[in-house]
Structures are given as structure tokens and as C-alpha cells.
Design a protein around this motif. Sequence first.
Motif, short mmCIF file in Angstrom:
data_model
loop_
_atom_site.label_atom_id
_atom_site.label_comp_id
_atom_site.label_asym_id
_atom_site.label_seq_id
_atom_site.Cartn_x
_atom_site.Cartn_y
_atom_site.Cartn_z
N ILE A 64 -33.50 32.50 52.26
CA ILE A 64 -34.79 32.01 51.76
C ILE A 64 -35.58 31.39 52.90
O ILE A 64 -36.78 31.60 53.02
CB ILE A 64 -34.57 30.97 50.64
N ARG A 65 -34.88 30.65 53.79
CA ARG A 65 -35.60 29.98 54.87
C ARG A 65 -36.12 30.94 55.92
O ARG A 65 -37.15 30.67 56.53
CB ARG A 65 -34.67 28.96 55.56
N SER A 66 -35.43 32.08 56.12
CA SER A 66 -35.89 32.92 57.23
C SER A 66 -36.68 34.14 56.78
O SER A 66 -36.91 35.04 57.57
CB SER A 66 -34.73 33.33 58.14
N THR A 67 -37.13 34.18 55.53
CA THR A 67 -38.03 35.26 55.13
C THR A 67 -39.36 34.66 54.70
O THR A 67 -39.41 33.51 54.27
CB THR A 67 -37.43 36.09 53.99
N PRO A 68 -40.45 35.44 54.83
CA PRO A 68 -41.79 34.87 54.59
C PRO A 68 -42.03 34.49 53.13
O PRO A 68 -41.60 35.20 52.21
CB PRO A 68 -42.74 36.01 54.98
N LEU A 69 -42.71 33.36 52.96
CA LEU A 69 -43.01 32.87 51.61
C LEU A 69 -43.89 33.85 50.82
O LEU A 69 -43.68 34.05 49.64
CB LEU A 69 -43.68 31.50 51.69
N VAL A 70 -44.88 34.49 51.49
CA VAL A 70 -45.76 35.42 50.75
C VAL A 70 -44.96 36.55 50.12
O VAL A 70 -45.24 36.93 48.98
CB VAL A 70 -46.81 36.14 51.63
N VAL A 71 -44.00 37.10 50.88
CA VAL A 71 -43.22 38.20 50.33
C VAL A 71 -42.41 37.70 49.14
O VAL A 71 -42.29 38.39 48.13
CB VAL A 71 -42.31 38.81 51.42
N GLN A 72 -41.90 36.47 49.24
CA GLN A 72 -41.14 35.90 48.11
C GLN A 72 -42.04 35.72 46.90
O GLN A 72 -41.62 35.97 45.76
CB GLN A 72 -40.52 34.57 48.52
N ILE A 73 -43.27 35.28 47.12
CA ILE A 73 -44.21 35.11 46.01
C ILE A 73 -44.44 36.45 45.32
O ILE A 73 -44.34 36.56 44.09
CB ILE A 73 -45.54 34.51 46.51
N PHE A 74 -44.70 37.49 46.11
CA PHE A 74 -44.90 38.82 45.54
C PHE A 74 -43.65 39.27 44.80
O PHE A 74 -43.73 39.81 43.69
CB PHE A 74 -45.21 39.84 46.64
N PHE A 75 -42.50 39.06 45.42
CA PHE A 75 -41.24 39.50 44.82
C PHE A 75 -41.08 38.89 43.43
O PHE A 75 -40.88 39.59 42.45
CB PHE A 75 -40.07 39.09 45.73
N ILE A 76 -41.22 37.57 43.34
CA ILE A 76 -40.99 36.91 42.05
C ILE A 76 -42.05 37.31 41.03
O ILE A 76 -41.75 37.56 39.87
CB ILE A 76 -40.95 35.38 42.25
N PHE A 77 -43.29 37.47 41.47
CA PHE A 77 -44.37 37.79 40.54
C PHE A 77 -44.22 39.19 39.99
O PHE A 77 -44.45 39.43 38.80
CB PHE A 77 -45.72 37.63 41.24
N TYR A 78 -43.84 40.16 40.85
CA TYR A 78 -43.82 41.56 40.39
C TYR A 78 -42.47 41.99 39.85
O TYR A 78 -42.40 42.94 39.07
CB TYR A 78 -44.23 42.49 41.54
N VAL A 79 -41.39 41.33 40.26
CA VAL A 79 -40.08 41.77 39.80
C VAL A 79 -39.81 41.27 38.39
O VAL A 79 -39.14 41.94 37.61
CB VAL A 79 -38.98 41.33 40.79
N GLY A 80 -40.38 40.13 38.03
CA GLY A 80 -40.21 39.61 36.67
C GLY A 80 -40.50 40.64 35.60
O GLY A 80 -39.62 40.96 34.78
N PRO A 81 -41.69 41.26 35.58
CA PRO A 81 -42.00 42.26 34.55
C PRO A 81 -41.04 43.44 34.57
O PRO A 81 -40.74 44.01 33.52
CB PRO A 81 -43.41 42.72 34.94
N GLN A 82 -40.52 43.79 35.77
CA GLN A 82 -39.62 44.93 35.87
C GLN A 82 -38.33 44.70 35.07
O GLN A 82 -37.75 45.64 34.55
CB GLN A 82 -39.27 45.18 37.34
N ILE A 83 -37.89 43.44 35.01
CA ILE A 83 -36.68 43.16 34.24
C ILE A 83 -37.01 42.53 32.91
O ILE A 83 -36.15 41.97 32.25
CB ILE A 83 -35.69 42.27 35.04
N GLY A 84 -38.29 42.59 32.52
CA GLY A 84 -38.66 42.18 31.18
C GLY A 84 -39.15 40.76 31.02
O GLY A 84 -39.36 40.30 29.90
N ILE A 85 -39.31 40.03 32.13
CA ILE A 85 -39.87 38.68 32.02
C ILE A 85 -41.24 38.70 32.66
O ILE A 85 -41.35 38.96 33.86
CB ILE A 85 -39.02 37.63 32.77
N THR A 86 -42.29 38.47 31.88
CA THR A 86 -43.61 38.42 32.49
C THR A 86 -43.96 36.98 32.80
O THR A 86 -43.96 36.13 31.91
CB THR A 86 -44.66 39.02 31.54
N LEU A 87 -44.20 36.72 34.08
CA LEU A 87 -44.53 35.36 34.49
C LEU A 87 -46.02 35.28 34.79
O LEU A 87 -46.59 36.20 35.37
CB LEU A 87 -43.76 34.99 35.76
N SER A 88 -46.65 34.18 34.39
CA SER A 88 -48.05 33.98 34.75
C SER A 88 -48.10 33.67 36.25
O SER A 88 -47.10 33.23 36.82
CB SER A 88 -48.64 32.84 33.95
#
Lengths: 222, 219
Positions: A64-88
Amino acid sequence: MRFDWNWDFTLEILPRLLRAALNTLIAAGVGYALAMVLGLIFALALRSPWRLPRTLLREGLEFIRSTPLVVQIFFIFYVGPQIGITLSPWVAGMIAIGLHYSAYLAEVYRAGIEAVPRGQWEACRALNMSTRDSYFRIVLPQALPHAIPGMGNYLVGIFKDTPMLSVIGVTELMQAANSIGSETYRFLEPYTLVGVIFLALSLPTAGLVRLGERRLRSKLGL
Amino acid sequence: MWEFLQTYGPRLLDGALVTCAQFVLAALVACSAALVAGLGRLSPVWPLRTLATLYIELFRGTSLLVQLYWIFFVLPLFGLSLPKFEAGFLSVGLNVGAYGAEIVRGAITAVPRGQWEAGYALSMSPARRMRRIILPQALVLMLPPWGNLLIELLKGTALVALIAVPDLMFVAKQINGTTFRSAEAFGAALVIYYVLARLLITPAMRGLERTMARRLGRA
């Protein structure tokens, strides 16, 4: 376009930007609160006696510390719907930023806990305290002063990272400036104002953190 | 997963190469800016000191994304138009350089007083003393914090995707937009960033630390 600062336009967009700045502060506050709680849980889990989960957690936090925060934001925002959790956007953003900074705060807490002298642990042992009581009544209260300077730095850091939330559409300062820019085709005033608002908020905070650190040091006799 | 990598692997690698190029160029900008500003902070000439302080506070007080947008969208209004690739590594480099300047300053002030006095006793000029005596020793002291800062710099380069520099993050976003396979696209990008940080930057910095320590006879 050329350089022509328009004061009327500046005054017109200032209230909108200030409202958005409030959202930025809320985002930073909520994200930081989440990071503080998660960080403490991680820091305590890193001291667990089981080797395998400890190693996994340490590697995970390193990741978590050595990867960029923006990519993590995208990951969490877009992967949620893929596994059935839609996050605002707000929820996804807060989880991402909270998780990212919890990995840093876990290290700060760990250093604080390690700074507590061994004798304190032995005293707990001698008084027949449970592990939980030793942590919460003896060790953590003494670890906190050592952790506060580091925590203050990351508070300023989290505040400066909130513009990244604009990439998934959280309505904070940067997002407001972007939409003003695309509505009016004027970028000079909104982006410059965002910079000025950030300076106006982060310089005093950083100053307060330094002042608090010095006070604390003199109180602890360091 | 396997066929995803077969289809999109080459594009992700292209993106990773752009990220590496951004990283190297931004690191060069950051190192030079940090050295100049760090020495400027310690300069006896007050305009230099003020200028260095202004640079450091300005870039540390606002966020990288604001600086990036400002340099890319607002600087052209002053007649200074930068292509996106140059605007990208310049903003990342200048931002990290401001943090690096404090490391440089801290390391230089941490060189023992005796070393300064010895340089004086040998009647070295201030520039020569700095170059031959103080900086080499300060370099050893500042290498470990620079290792951390370079990882922050690598993470910072992900933001240049937002001004459409086709780096790793940009490619991941594009793949996500066309295929909606978000977990694979962003997951692969995260893993590549991790590999770059842990398997390239960290070992390289460790190696450099050892070499420097040996050259100064401290190994």
C-alpha cells in the motif's frame, strides 16, 4: 488566451470554491479519522505472536505504501461494482485515502510503541495485568506523545492528497476548479485560487504541528 | 487473467516504460532542484535564502495535482507553453525537489563542525570546501531518506496520467474504459508500480549507500 486576471470573475467563483474547500476539509478529516483507527489496528496486529499473518500484513502494508494513491482510488472505486458492491465516490475515496494513510500511521504507532521502555512492560507483568490492560492503560498512553509529530505530518499530507479524490468525482476543491474551468474556459483564476487556498490552510497547520511538537518535546524533557 | 495479460500486457509494458522515463527525468529535476534550494537555504546571501525558502514553502504547501494543473493549464497564459510530457516530469520533479531540499539542508548541517573548521584551517575556498569536504559526507547521510523520497516520486508520476501523458496509470485507465475489467487493469498497474519500487529503486539505493560508504572508508 493571454494573461488577464479578472477580479469580478474571481469574486464570483470564490464562494463556490470556499464551499468546496469545506468539503476538502471534511474529506481530510474523515479520511484521517479512518486512518488513525485502521492504523492502530494494524500496528497492534503487527505485534501479534503469530508469524504468518504478521508477515502477510507487513508485506501488504508495504504494498500500500509503495503504490500510488490515485491508482488505489481507481481500483477501489471501479472494482467494487465488479464484485457487486457499488460504492459512492465519497465512500470509495474515504476508504482509499484512509487505507493508504493507515499504512503510514501504523509505522508511526509502531515506532511510538517501541519507544516505551521495556521496564514498563515488565512492570505490567509484575502487576499481573492482562495484555489488553497493559496496552490500553500503560503502553499506548505513553506511546502517543512519541507518535504525535509523525501523526501531525501525515495530517498535513492527507490534506494535500485530497485533490486526487477529484478523479472519481468527489466534489472537493480541485473538482470545483475543474468544473469552473470547463464551464467558463478560464483556468487562471480557479487553479490559482485553489493553490492560494491550499497555502492558506496548510502553512498554518504545518506551523501549528511544528509548534505542538516543540511544546511536547519540552514537556517530555527531550 | 492469463489471456488478459496476453492481450494487454504489451500495452501495460509500454505504459510502464513511459512511467520509467518520467521517473528518471523527474528524479534528475528533483535532485538538482533539491541541491540548489538546499544550498540556497544555507547561503549567507539573503536574496538567495529568501528565494529558496519561497520555492520550498510554495511547493510543499500546495499539492502536486494543483501544481501539475497550474503548470500545464495556467503557465501557457503567461506565454510559457510546455508539452504535456515535459510539464509532467517538471512538476513532479519540482514538487519532490522541495521536500528533497530540506533533506539536503539537514544533511549538510549534520556534518560535524570539525570538518568545516579543518577545511578552513587548510585555507580552502568556501566553494572548494563544500565540494570536496562537506558535500561528499552529507551525501552519505542523505541517501537513506532519498530512497524513501524516490518512492514518493514514483508514486507522484502516476498523476501525470491526468494531463494525458500515456504512462502506466493512463494505460490502465484506458483498458478499464474499454473493457470494464477494472480489477485486472488497475491490479496489474498496482503490481507493476510495486515491482518498480521494491525490486528496482530500493535495491539500487541500498547498493548506492554501500558504495558511497565504502568510498568514504566507512564500510
